[in-house]
Scaffold this motif. Structure first.
Motif, mmCIF file in Angstrom:
data_model
loop_
_atom_site.group_PDB
_atom_site.id
_atom_site.type_symbol
_atom_site.label_atom_id
_atom_site.label_comp_id
_atom_site.label_asym_id
_atom_site.label_seq_id
_atom_site.Cartn_x
_atom_site.Cartn_y
_atom_site.Cartn_z
ATOM 1 N N ARG A 158 0.824 -1.217 0.000
ATOM 2 C CA ARG A 158 0.000 0.000 0.000
ATOM 3 C C ARG A 158 0.855 1.263 0.000
ATOM 4 N NH1 ARG A 158 -5.455 -0.685 1.178
ATOM 5 N NH2 ARG A 158 -5.579 1.518 1.779
ATOM 6 N N GLN A 159 2.067 1.158 0.541
ATOM 7 C CA GLN A 159 2.939 2.330 0.633
ATOM 8 C C GLN A 159 3.871 2.498 -0.567
ATOM 9 O OE1 GLN A 159 4.931 1.681 4.380
ATOM 10 N NE2 GLN A 159 3.266 2.577 5.600
ATOM 11 N N ALA A 160 3.842 1.567 -1.513
ATOM 12 C CA ALA A 160 4.691 1.670 -2.707
ATOM 13 C C ALA A 160 4.359 2.957 -3.455
ATOM 14 C CB ALA A 160 4.478 0.463 -3.611
ATOM 15 N N SER A 161 5.374 3.775 -3.712
ATOM 16 C CA SER A 161 5.126 5.102 -4.292
ATOM 17 C C SER A 161 5.529 5.224 -5.759
ATOM 18 C CB SER A 161 5.873 6.163 -3.477
ATOM 19 O OG SER A 161 7.275 5.909 -3.490
ATOM 20 N N GLY A 162 6.064 4.146 -6.326
ATOM 21 C CA GLY A 162 6.467 4.224 -7.721
ATOM 22 C C GLY A 162 7.134 2.953 -8.192
ATOM 23 N N MET A 163 7.673 3.014 -9.403
ATOM 24 C CA MET A 163 8.227 1.828 -10.041
ATOM 25 C C MET A 163 9.401 1.226 -9.257
ATOM 26 S SD MET A 163 9.662 1.472 -13.938
ATOM 27 C CE MET A 163 10.976 2.659 -13.656
ATOM 28 N N ILE A 164 10.279 2.059 -8.720
ATOM 29 C CA ILE A 164 11.437 1.549 -7.990
ATOM 30 C C ILE A 164 10.992 0.779 -6.748
ATOM 31 C CG2 ILE A 164 13.568 2.143 -6.792
ATOM 32 C CD1 ILE A 164 13.626 2.572 -9.820
ATOM 33 N N ASP A 165 10.036 1.347 -6.003
ATOM 34 C CA ASP A 165 9.500 0.654 -4.831
ATOM 35 C C ASP A 165 8.883 -0.676 -5.232
ATOM 36 O OD1 ASP A 165 10.279 2.632 -3.144
ATOM 37 O OD2 ASP A 165 8.287 3.499 -2.837
ATOM 38 N N ALA A 166 8.154 -0.669 -6.340
ATOM 39 C CA ALA A 166 7.500 -1.896 -6.807
ATOM 40 C C ALA A 166 8.533 -2.960 -7.154
ATOM 41 C CB ALA A 166 6.630 -1.594 -8.031
ATOM 42 N N PHE A 167 9.574 -2.581 -7.875
ATOM 43 C CA PHE A 167 10.633 -3.530 -8.229
ATOM 44 C C PHE A 167 11.302 -4.120 -6.982
ATOM 45 C CE2 PHE A 167 11.769 -1.871 -12.754
ATOM 46 C CZ PHE A 167 10.705 -2.590 -13.250
ATOM 47 N N LYS A 168 11.594 -3.256 -6.001
ATOM 48 C CA LYS A 168 12.242 -3.725 -4.776
ATOM 49 C C LYS A 168 11.367 -4.735 -4.032
ATOM 50 C CE LYS A 168 15.101 0.379 -3.872
ATOM 51 N NZ LYS A 168 15.301 1.547 -2.963
ATOM 52 N N LEU A 169 10.083 -4.438 -3.933
ATOM 53 C CA LEU A 169 9.154 -5.333 -3.246
ATOM 54 C C LEU A 169 9.039 -6.678 -3.954
ATOM 55 C CD1 LEU A 169 6.172 -3.089 -2.092
ATOM 56 C CD2 LEU A 169 7.478 -4.666 -0.666
ATOM 57 N N ILE A 170 8.905 -6.631 -5.263
ATOM 58 C CA ILE A 170 8.764 -7.866 -6.049
ATOM 59 C C ILE A 170 10.002 -8.733 -5.880
ATOM 60 C CG2 ILE A 170 8.585 -8.809 -8.391
ATOM 61 C CD1 ILE A 170 7.036 -6.159 -9.084
ATOM 62 N N TYR A 171 11.183 -8.117 -5.963
ATOM 63 C CA TYR A 171 12.425 -8.876 -5.850
ATOM 64 C C TYR A 171 12.623 -9.407 -4.426
ATOM 65 C CZ TYR A 171 17.338 -10.152 -6.153
ATOM 66 O OH TYR A 171 18.511 -10.859 -6.116
ATOM 67 N N THR A 172 12.308 -8.589 -3.421
ATOM 68 C CA THR A 172 12.457 -9.007 -2.021
ATOM 69 C C THR A 172 11.565 -10.198 -1.698
ATOM 70 O OG1 THR A 172 13.014 -6.755 -1.323
ATOM 71 C CG2 THR A 172 12.263 -8.271 0.389
ATOM 72 N N ARG A 173 10.341 -10.166 -2.196
ATOM 73 C CA ARG A 173 9.374 -11.224 -1.868
ATOM 74 C C ARG A 173 9.573 -12.494 -2.696
ATOM 75 N NH1 ARG A 173 4.890 -8.553 0.470
ATOM 76 N NH2 ARG A 173 5.793 -6.999 1.873
ATOM 77 N N ASN A 174 9.892 -12.335 -3.973
ATOM 78 C CA ASN A 174 9.906 -13.504 -4.860
ATOM 79 C C ASN A 174 11.166 -13.665 -5.700
ATOM 80 O OD1 ASN A 174 7.144 -14.442 -4.261
ATOM 81 N ND2 ASN A 174 6.507 -12.546 -5.256
ATOM 82 N N GLY A 175 12.149 -12.809 -5.514
ATOM 83 C CA GLY A 175 13.352 -12.915 -6.315
ATOM 84 C C GLY A 175 13.076 -12.610 -7.779
ATOM 85 N N LEU A 176 13.962 -13.028 -8.657
ATOM 86 C CA LEU A 176 13.795 -12.775 -10.087
ATOM 87 C C LEU A 176 12.549 -13.457 -10.642
ATOM 88 C CD1 LEU A 176 17.481 -13.118 -11.364
ATOM 89 C CD2 LEU A 176 16.151 -11.013 -11.070
#
Length: 311
Positions: A242-260
């Motif tokens: 909910r706090q993701a503010s843009g593309m960079i935040d989204a990429f970081k979250l996706i990678y942190t949770r599920n890797g590549l």
């Protein structure tokens, strides 16, 4: 014997022709393949509820239909119908005009001209379509209680403000500009290879469209996962999402949770959706453009030199 239509040397089509053909093609493309788009959205959600975890496209289609009803796969389709018409009208009108401006006058296939025209077209159309896409995905996610497009749009505006409709726009452009560049250049390339004589040939449009759609969908899927996260964040229970503010935040979250592997979520559903959808879109567009170009008021006056045969 019926005379063969020399499709490539028809008079230059007008803006009205391109816009009307594009609008009808866009609506057809998005509505026919909408259930697969719904599955793609469900599979890309970063923190889904246990009831919305699927093992594949077929499993998702079956479980959604059984547990929630087949109509759930069509939830939000009205948003696409309302938005896709004008967005695709601008899309194709811009593409045809830019392709004409960027292309050379010889018969050489110009990848850069088609890619550049596709990029320009998507910048214009996405500005109009992005809010409708946000509404569509909010209605597609598991547990959505919205009964209609207007209700969903007003609720998002009231709770999150106008910015919610455009927070994903930079990511959308980062995705759709290369998507359309690959899409258009691939389509035009295979259309020329499969049909060098340039006669109107639906089989060529179907095959070229399917190849172009699959290639563009596969290459840009990581950005589509990020876009889905941003567009559905308001419906998420996960605080970090909910706090993701843009593309960079989204990429970081996706990678942190599920890797590549996280960037491949929904890739198969996306490709299966785009292959027939793009084939349908181009076939509808090329057919309508040919038909409308012959109607009074839709075609410009014939010109001595035909449109660039490679276009």
């Amino acid at each position: 014997m019926e005379e063969e239509v020399d499709y490539e040397v028809l008079p230059t089509t007008s803006v009205a022709t391109n816009m009307l053909a594009g609008a009808l093609a866009g609506i057809t493309e998005h509505t026919v393949m909408y259930p697969l788009d719904s599955v793609k959205t469900r599979m890309q959600v970063l923190s889904p509820s246990p009831q919305a975890i699927y093992t594949g496209v077929a499993n998702a289609l079956s479980r959604i239909s059984t547990a929630e009803g087949a109509s759930t796969l069509w939830r939000g389709v009205t948003s696409v119908i309302v938005g896709a018409g004008p967005a695709h009208a601008l899309y194709f009108a811009t593409y045809e005009k830019c392709k004409e401006v960027f292309s050379s006058k010889d018969n050489i296939h110009n990848h850069l001209a088609h890619a550049g025209a596709g990029a320009c077209a998507t910048i214009v159309s996405d500005g109009l379509m992005n809010p409708f896409d946000v509404i569509k995905q909010r209605m597609q996610v598991h547990g959505s209680t919205y009964r209609g497009v207007v209700e969903c749009g007003l609720d998002i505006m009231r709770k999150e403000g106008l910015a919610a409709f455009y927070i994903s726009y930079p990511t959308t452009l980062m995705m759709t500009v290369p998507f359309q560049a690959v899409h258009f250049s691939t389509y035009e390339y295979f259309r020329k290879i499969l049909n060098p004589k340039g006669g109107y040939d639906p089989k060529t449009h179907i095959a070229s469209g399917a190849i172009a759609g699959a290639a563009a969908a596969a290459i840009t899927n990581p950005l589509d996962v990020a876009k889905t996260l941003l567009q559905t964040r308001g419906a998420a229970s996960d605080t970090k999402v909910r706090q993701a503010s843009g593309m960079i935040d989204a990429f970081k979250l996706i990678y942190t949770r599920n890797g590549l592997a996280g960037f491949t979520m929904g890739a198969k559903a996306r490709m299966l959706s785009h292959m027939p959808a793009t084939a349908i879109c181009w076939t509808t567009y090329e057919f309508l453009k040919m038909v409308l170009s012959k109607q009074p008021g839709f075609a410009n006056e014939p010109i001595v030199t035909p449109v660039n045969p490679s276009s």
